[in-house]
Motif scaffolding. Structure first.
Motif, PDB file in Angstrom:
ATOM      1  N   SER A 143       0.865  -1.179   0.000  1.00 36.26           N
ATOM      2  CA  SER A 143       0.000   0.000   0.000  1.00 36.26           C
ATOM      3  C   SER A 143       0.899   1.225   0.000  1.00 36.26           C
ATOM      4  O   SER A 143       2.104   1.129   0.234  1.00 36.26           O
ATOM      5  N   LYS A 144       0.306   2.390  -0.264  1.00 35.18           N
ATOM      6  CA  LYS A 144       1.121   3.597  -0.220  1.00 35.18           C
ATOM      7  C   LYS A 144       1.704   3.743   1.178  1.00 35.18           C
ATOM      8  O   LYS A 144       1.127   3.291   2.173  1.00 35.18           O
ATOM      9  N   MET A 145       2.878   4.351   1.250  1.00 32.40           N
ATOM     10  CA  MET A 145       3.578   4.452   2.523  1.00 32.40           C
ATOM     11  C   MET A 145       2.794   5.287   3.533  1.00 32.40           C
ATOM     12  O   MET A 145       2.185   6.296   3.187  1.00 32.40           O
TER      13      MET A 145
ATOM     14  N   PHE B 223       6.849   1.579   5.300  1.00 28.71           N
ATOM     15  CA  PHE B 223       6.267   0.652   4.334  1.00 28.71           C
ATOM     16  C   PHE B 223       5.029   0.036   4.956  1.00 28.71           C
ATOM     17  O   PHE B 223       5.006  -0.266   6.154  1.00 28.71           O
ATOM     18  N   ARG B 224       4.004  -0.195   4.135  1.00 23.66           N
ATOM     19  CA  ARG B 224       2.839  -0.963   4.560  1.00 23.66           C
ATOM     20  C   ARG B 224       2.737  -2.162   3.635  1.00 23.66           C
ATOM     21  O   ARG B 224       2.418  -2.033   2.456  1.00 23.66           O
ATOM     22  N   LEU B 225       3.043  -3.322   4.175  1.00 25.75           N
ATOM     23  CA  LEU B 225       3.032  -4.574   3.422  1.00 25.75           C
ATOM     24  C   LEU B 225       2.115  -5.539   4.155  1.00 25.75           C
ATOM     25  O   LEU B 225       2.468  -6.057   5.216  1.00 25.75           O
ATOM     26  N   GLY B 226       0.915  -5.748   3.600  1.00 25.03           N
ATOM     27  CA  GLY B 226      -0.067  -6.553   4.320  1.00 25.03           C
ATOM     28  C   GLY B 226      -0.426  -5.864   5.619  1.00 25.03           C
ATOM     29  O   GLY B 226      -0.776  -4.687   5.639  1.00 25.03           O
TER      30      GLY B 226
ATOM     31  N   GLY C 236       7.330  12.638  -1.349  1.00 22.48           N
ATOM     32  CA  GLY C 236       6.024  12.203  -1.830  1.00 22.48           C
ATOM     33  C   GLY C 236       5.857  10.730  -1.533  1.00 22.48           C
ATOM     34  O   GLY C 236       6.093  10.277  -0.412  1.00 22.48           O
ATOM     35  N   GLN C 237       5.490   9.962  -2.537  1.00 20.72           N
ATOM     36  CA  GLN C 237       5.442   8.502  -2.412  1.00 20.72           C
ATOM     37  C   GLN C 237       6.554   7.861  -3.240  1.00 20.72           C
ATOM     38  O   GLN C 237       6.457   6.694  -3.623  1.00 20.72           O
ATOM     39  N   TYR C 238       7.611   8.617  -3.478  1.00 17.57           N
ATOM     40  CA  TYR C 238       8.744   8.115  -4.266  1.00 17.57           C
ATOM     41  C   TYR C 238       9.911   7.726  -3.366  1.00 17.57           C
ATOM     42  O   TYR C 238      10.301   8.482  -2.463  1.00 17.57           O
TER      43      TYR C 238
ATOM     44  N   ILE D  51      11.223   4.944  -7.719  1.00 13.18           N
ATOM     45  CA  ILE D  51      10.019   4.132  -7.823  1.00 13.18           C
ATOM     46  C   ILE D  51       8.884   4.811  -7.076  1.00 13.18           C
ATOM     47  O   ILE D  51       9.063   5.287  -5.945  1.00 13.18           O
ATOM     48  N   ASN D  52       7.738   4.881  -7.735  1.00 11.73           N
ATOM     49  CA  ASN D  52       6.522   5.439  -7.143  1.00 11.73           C
ATOM     50  C   ASN D  52       5.790   4.299  -6.436  1.00 11.73           C
ATOM     51  O   ASN D  52       5.180   3.440  -7.074  1.00 11.73           O
ATOM     52  N   ILE D  53       5.859   4.282  -5.119  1.00 11.28           N
ATOM     53  CA  ILE D  53       5.271   3.192  -4.350  1.00 11.28           C
ATOM     54  C   ILE D  53       3.776   3.071  -4.611  1.00 11.28           C
ATOM     55  O   ILE D  53       3.229   1.961  -4.749  1.00 11.28           O
TER      56      ILE D  53
END
Length: 277
Positions: free
Chosen positions: A10-12, A24-27, A251-253, A261-263
């Protein structure tokens, strides 16, 4: 390399601080990213994408994280999300009226931001300052509060005659935009658009479209050791690994010495994140 988390990306998550704090949001996991700056970081696409809404496996991600059927039926994926002035709730054709009532029939803020230059934008009042951070703004100023998302679209459409509504993402990742006197810009815009603002107030009511004259400029600083020498984007659909020394976040980069990378672009991708000890 030590794997720190894996799961659907998901977006950070962000927190306004000096500098902004990222995770980071992973699961179901959240992992702080700021401590990884200066280290080698790897993001590996594991080959699966699962829709953020229904969970089904999909070959491609639509509208940042949805399968095609959900993209076609969800209100949050409708065209009016990107163009709020095209809202059709009143026509009785909203895809999900209850969703619209919760997210669109609520206070929105029209703001000025300085990211790659001055821009006008809109967001739900509850999304400040998250929206500004996600856009990589270094300065931001709320200038109007309106009662619905559609009304914010009408105001933005009016104000974009004076200021841009887009961010140049390449310029964003080359350095901070020069500071701007947003208070002065606000007054210039209000003067130029006074007639249009009055018309909107007459249409929707004074309480529905309110200029914000007492707000202060918010300054935002990002965790960046250096900007990349060249802006090259990783593409996880073509090469499943994005890896390099993490130079900073804006931002989300994620900005590596090897590319950016644009997360948010890879929402719902199954990702394994690793970092050198």
């Amino acid at each position: 390399m030590l794997e720190v988390a894996r799961g659907a990306l998901s977006k950070m998550a962000t927190q306004l601080d000096a500098p902004v704090q990222y995770a980071f949001r992973l699961g179901d996991e959240q992992v702080a990213v700021n401590p990884m700056i200066g280290k080698t970081v790897r993001l590996e696409f594991l080959g699966a994408i699962h829709c953020s809404h229904c969970g089904r496996k999909t070959k491609s991600s639509y509208s940042q994280g949805y399968c095609y059927p959900c993209m076609q039926k969800l209100a949050q994926c409708d065209l009016c999300i990107m163009s709020p002035e095209r809202c059709h709730y009143d026509a009785g054709t909203c895809r999900e009226p209850s969703w619209g009532e919760q997210f669109c029939m609520t206070d929105h803020v029209v703001y000025l931001a300085n990211s790659s230059g001055i821009k006008v934008g809109i967001t739900r009042a509850t999304q400040i300052p998250t929206r500004w951070i996600d856009q990589g703004a270094t300065q931001a100023l709320p200038i109007m509060r309106v009662a619905t998302r559609q009304q914010s679209g009408f105001v933005e459409d009016l104000l974009r005659s004076q200021v841009a509504d887009k961010t140049n993402w390449r310029a964003l990742l080359k350095g901070d935009a020069a500071p701007v006197d947003l208070l002065h810009v606000r007054e210039q815009i209000f003067d130029a658009c006074a007639g249009g603002i009055t018309e909107l107030q007459q249409r929707f009511g004074l309480q529905a479209v309110q200029p914000l004259n007492e707000q202060s400029v918010v300054e935002i600083r990002y965790p960046i050791e250096a900007y990349p020498a060249k802006i090259t984007s990783f593409n996880l659909d073509k090469n499943p690994i994005a890896e390099g020394t993490l130079l900073g976040i804006k931002g989300q980069y994620l900005m590596f010495d090897t590319g950016v990378i644009n997360i948010r672009k890879y929402t719902a991708y199954q990702i394994a994140a690793s970092c050198a000890a």
